[in-house]
Design a protein around this motif. Structure first.
Motif, PDB file in Angstrom:
ATOM      1  N   SER A 181       0.823  -1.208   0.000  1.00 48.73           N
ATOM      2  CA  SER A 181       0.000   0.000   0.000  1.00 48.73           C
ATOM      3  C   SER A 181       0.859   1.262   0.000  1.00 48.73           C
ATOM      4  CB  SER A 181      -0.902  -0.002   1.235  1.00 48.73           C
ATOM      5  OG  SER A 181      -1.656   1.174   1.310  1.00 48.73           O
ATOM      6  N   THR A 182       0.336   2.318  -0.595  1.00 51.44           N
ATOM      7  CA  THR A 182       1.036   3.600  -0.611  1.00 51.44           C
ATOM      8  C   THR A 182       0.410   4.606   0.357  1.00 51.44           C
ATOM      9  OG1 THR A 182      -0.346   4.355  -2.436  1.00 51.44           O
ATOM     10  CG2 THR A 182       1.766   3.332  -3.002  1.00 51.44           C
ATOM     11  N   GLN A 183      -0.475   4.127   1.228  1.00 46.72           N
ATOM     12  CA  GLN A 183      -1.122   5.020   2.186  1.00 46.72           C
ATOM     13  C   GLN A 183      -1.422   4.274   3.485  1.00 46.72           C
ATOM     14  OE1 GLN A 183      -4.550   6.321   0.082  1.00 46.72           O
ATOM     15  NE2 GLN A 183      -5.430   4.305  -0.092  1.00 46.72           N
ATOM     16  N   PRO A 184      -1.629   5.002   4.566  1.00 46.53           N
ATOM     17  CA  PRO A 184      -1.965   4.351   5.835  1.00 46.53           C
ATOM     18  C   PRO A 184      -3.344   3.707   5.747  1.00 46.53           C
ATOM     19  CG  PRO A 184      -2.069   6.744   6.053  1.00 46.53           C
ATOM     20  CD  PRO A 184      -1.561   6.449   4.681  1.00 46.53           C
ATOM     21  N   ALA A 185      -3.578   2.721   6.617  1.00 48.09           N
ATOM     22  CA  ALA A 185      -4.882   2.054   6.570  1.00 48.09           C
ATOM     23  C   ALA A 185      -5.167   1.297   7.855  1.00 48.09           C
ATOM     24  CB  ALA A 185      -4.926   1.080   5.395  1.00 48.09           C
ATOM     25  N   TYR A 186      -6.444   1.079   8.081  1.00 46.78           N
ATOM     26  CA  TYR A 186      -6.937   0.160   9.104  1.00 46.78           C
ATOM     27  C   TYR A 186      -7.985  -0.682   8.402  1.00 46.78           C
ATOM     28  CZ  TYR A 186      -9.559  -1.847  12.912  1.00 46.78           C
ATOM     29  OH  TYR A 186     -10.176  -2.735  13.733  1.00 46.78           O
ATOM     30  N   ARG A 187      -7.747  -1.982   8.330  1.00 44.77           N
ATOM     31  CA  ARG A 187      -8.670  -2.863   7.599  1.00 44.77           C
ATOM     32  C   ARG A 187      -8.877  -4.174   8.345  1.00 44.77           C
ATOM     33  NH1 ARG A 187      -5.383  -2.323   2.066  1.00 44.77           N
ATOM     34  NH2 ARG A 187      -5.960  -0.209   1.555  1.00 44.77           N
ATOM     35  N   GLN A 188     -10.045  -4.740   8.122  1.00 44.07           N
ATOM     36  CA  GLN A 188     -10.359  -6.090   8.586  1.00 44.07           C
ATOM     37  C   GLN A 188     -10.755  -6.879   7.359  1.00 44.07           C
ATOM     38  OE1 GLN A 188     -13.290  -5.979  11.692  1.00 44.07           O
ATOM     39  NE2 GLN A 188     -12.003  -4.770  13.035  1.00 44.07           N
ATOM     40  N   ARG A 189     -10.056  -8.001   7.135  1.00 44.52           N
ATOM     41  CA  ARG A 189     -10.324  -8.799   5.937  1.00 44.52           C
ATOM     42  C   ARG A 189     -10.286 -10.284   6.283  1.00 44.52           C
ATOM     43  NH1 ARG A 189      -6.960  -6.016   1.099  1.00 44.52           N
ATOM     44  NH2 ARG A 189      -5.595  -4.767   2.360  1.00 44.52           N
ATOM     45  N   HIS A 190     -10.756 -11.080   5.336  1.00 49.05           N
ATOM     46  CA  HIS A 190     -10.742 -12.532   5.498  1.00 49.05           C
ATOM     47  C   HIS A 190      -9.546 -13.101   4.749  1.00 49.05           C
ATOM     48  CE1 HIS A 190     -14.627 -12.419   7.397  1.00 49.05           C
ATOM     49  NE2 HIS A 190     -15.052 -11.632   6.426  1.00 49.05           N
ATOM     50  N   LEU A 191      -8.823 -13.999   5.414  1.00 50.48           N
ATOM     51  CA  LEU A 191      -7.641 -14.614   4.824  1.00 50.48           C
ATOM     52  C   LEU A 191      -7.856 -16.119   4.722  1.00 50.48           C
ATOM     53  CD1 LEU A 191      -4.708 -14.155   3.833  1.00 50.48           C
ATOM     54  CD2 LEU A 191      -3.971 -14.578   6.193  1.00 50.48           C
ATOM     55  N   ALA A 192      -7.555 -16.654   3.542  1.00 48.31           N
ATOM     56  CA  ALA A 192      -7.661 -18.094   3.307  1.00 48.31           C
ATOM     57  C   ALA A 192      -6.438 -18.538   2.515  1.00 48.31           C
ATOM     58  CB  ALA A 192      -8.949 -18.416   2.557  1.00 48.31           C
ATOM     59  N   LEU A 193      -6.238 -19.833   2.471  1.00 50.64           N
ATOM     60  CA  LEU A 193      -5.102 -20.404   1.759  1.00 50.64           C
ATOM     61  C   LEU A 193      -5.597 -21.591   0.945  1.00 50.64           C
ATOM     62  CD1 LEU A 193      -2.032 -20.695   1.237  1.00 50.64           C
ATOM     63  CD2 LEU A 193      -1.924 -22.057   3.342  1.00 50.64           C
ATOM     64  N   TYR A 194      -5.314 -21.560  -0.360  1.00 49.58           N
ATOM     65  CA  TYR A 194      -5.665 -22.692  -1.226  1.00 49.58           C
ATOM     66  C   TYR A 194      -4.424 -23.543  -1.429  1.00 49.58           C
ATOM     67  CZ  TYR A 194      -6.814 -25.631  -5.114  1.00 49.58           C
ATOM     68  OH  TYR A 194      -7.014 -26.730  -5.899  1.00 49.58           O
ATOM     69  N   LEU A 195      -4.568 -24.849  -1.197  1.00 52.45           N
ATOM     70  CA  LEU A 195      -3.457 -25.779  -1.388  1.00 52.45           C
ATOM     71  C   LEU A 195      -3.846 -26.851  -2.400  1.00 52.45           C
ATOM     72  CD1 LEU A 195      -2.519 -26.264   2.364  1.00 52.45           C
ATOM     73  CD2 LEU A 195      -1.223 -24.971   0.664  1.00 52.45           C
ATOM     74  N   PRO A 196      -3.023 -27.080  -3.431  1.00 54.59           N
ATOM     75  CA  PRO A 196      -3.317 -28.125  -4.399  1.00 54.59           C
ATOM     76  C   PRO A 196      -3.106 -29.526  -3.826  1.00 54.59           C
ATOM     77  CG  PRO A 196      -1.271 -27.011  -4.965  1.00 54.59           C
ATOM     78  CD  PRO A 196      -1.861 -26.293  -3.791  1.00 54.59           C
ATOM     79  N   GLU A 197      -2.358 -29.622  -2.733  1.00 52.39           N
ATOM     80  CA  GLU A 197      -2.169 -30.889  -2.022  1.00 52.39           C
ATOM     81  C   GLU A 197      -2.018 -30.580  -0.539  1.00 52.39           C
ATOM     82  OE1 GLU A 197       2.502 -31.733  -2.641  1.00 52.39           O
ATOM     83  OE2 GLU A 197       1.262 -31.900  -4.434  1.00 52.39           O
ATOM     84  N   PRO A 198      -2.397 -31.522   0.328  1.00 51.58           N
ATOM     85  CA  PRO A 198      -2.336 -31.235   1.766  1.00 51.58           C
ATOM     86  C   PRO A 198      -0.901 -31.071   2.262  1.00 51.58           C
ATOM     87  CG  PRO A 198      -2.860 -33.537   1.395  1.00 51.58           C
ATOM     88  CD  PRO A 198      -2.856 -32.879   0.050  1.00 51.58           C
ATOM     89  N   ILE A 199      -0.768 -30.354   3.352  1.00 51.84           N
ATOM     90  CA  ILE A 199       0.530 -30.218   4.021  1.00 51.84           C
ATOM     91  C   ILE A 199       0.484 -31.131   5.230  1.00 51.84           C
ATOM     92  CG2 ILE A 199       2.048 -28.668   5.275  1.00 51.84           C
ATOM     93  CD1 ILE A 199       1.092 -26.419   3.487  1.00 51.84           C
ATOM     94  N   SER A 200       1.320 -32.151   5.216  1.00 55.15           N
ATOM     95  CA  SER A 200       1.248 -33.158   6.275  1.00 55.15           C
ATOM     96  C   SER A 200       1.928 -32.718   7.569  1.00 55.15           C
ATOM     97  CB  SER A 200       1.856 -34.473   5.782  1.00 55.15           C
ATOM     98  OG  SER A 200       3.181 -34.251   5.349  1.00 55.15           O
ATOM     99  N   GLU A 201       3.047 -31.998   7.433  1.00 59.36           N
ATOM    100  CA  GLU A 201       3.733 -31.551   8.646  1.00 59.36           C
ATOM    101  C   GLU A 201       3.122 -30.249   9.153  1.00 59.36           C
ATOM    102  OE1 GLU A 201       5.940 -29.436   5.367  1.00 59.36           O
ATOM    103  OE2 GLU A 201       5.369 -31.499   5.614  1.00 59.36           O
ATOM    104  N   ARG A 202       3.596 -29.832  10.298  1.00 56.83           N
ATOM    105  CA  ARG A 202       3.138 -28.566  10.877  1.00 56.83           C
ATOM    106  C   ARG A 202       3.445 -27.421   9.911  1.00 56.83           C
ATOM    107  NH1 ARG A 202       5.460 -25.289  15.460  1.00 56.83           N
ATOM    108  NH2 ARG A 202       3.639 -24.179  16.200  1.00 56.83           N
ATOM    109  N   PHE A 203       2.519 -26.489   9.770  1.00 53.68           N
ATOM    110  CA  PHE A 203       2.679 -25.397   8.802  1.00 53.68           C
ATOM    111  C   PHE A 203       2.748 -24.066   9.527  1.00 53.68           C
ATOM    112  CE2 PHE A 203       0.916 -22.216   5.827  1.00 53.68           C
ATOM    113  CZ  PHE A 203       1.860 -22.343   4.825  1.00 53.68           C
TER     114      PHE A 203
END
Length: 141
Positions: free
Chosen positions: A106-128
């Motif tokens: 960003s080029t300016q200050p901000a306060y935001r609340q957003r939703h974060l998700a992660l798409y994985l094409p295969e599972p991660i078996s170990e701790r992530f």
């Protein structure tokens, strides 16, 4: 003493000094420096399991008062080709050989609340483990 009371006392002092200065034909000047603050926080989903497909990570709260803006970065383990982060439904690709992804530049200050998700094409078996941080641009006070 509460913050409101302190602010009221400061304001009353300034107004009194300002009135006295005007009566004498002078002026008063007040300068302040506000500390630069950049934070990022995730309110995690109840069970953030990193399976194949879309994984809800949680609600992301970002705050940065840097006048020149900020970068929101996530440092993570290397992921397979095709993995991407979703920030309010907008995909952000993860480079296969990289362990860092810039979510926001960003080029300016901000306060935001957003939703974060992660798409994985295969599972991660170990701790992530992943670390999310905000870094201000420009001068830091």
């Amino acid at each position: 003493m509460t913050r409101t009371m302190r602010l009221s006392m400061i304001l009353a002092t300034v107004l009194t000094a300002s009135t006295a200065a005007r009566a004498e034909g002078g002026s008063i000047s007040i300068n302040a420096r506000v500390r630069t603050l950049c934070t990022a926080e995730i309110k995690a989903a109840p069970s953030a399991i990193f399976d194949k497909g879309l994984n809800r990570v949680g609600e992301l709260i970002e705050l940065c008062n840097s006048v020149e803006g900020y970068r929101l970065v996530v440092k993570h383990s290397e992921m397979s080709q095709g993995a991407y982060w979703l920030l309010d439904g907008i995909p952000i690709d993860v480079e296969k050989s990289s362990d860092v992804t810039v979510l926001v530049d960003s080029t300016q200050p901000a306060y935001r609340q957003r939703h974060l998700a992660l798409y994985l094409p295969e599972p991660i078996s170990e701790r992530f483990p992943f670390v999310l941080y905000a870094e201000p641009k420009g001068m830091v006070f």
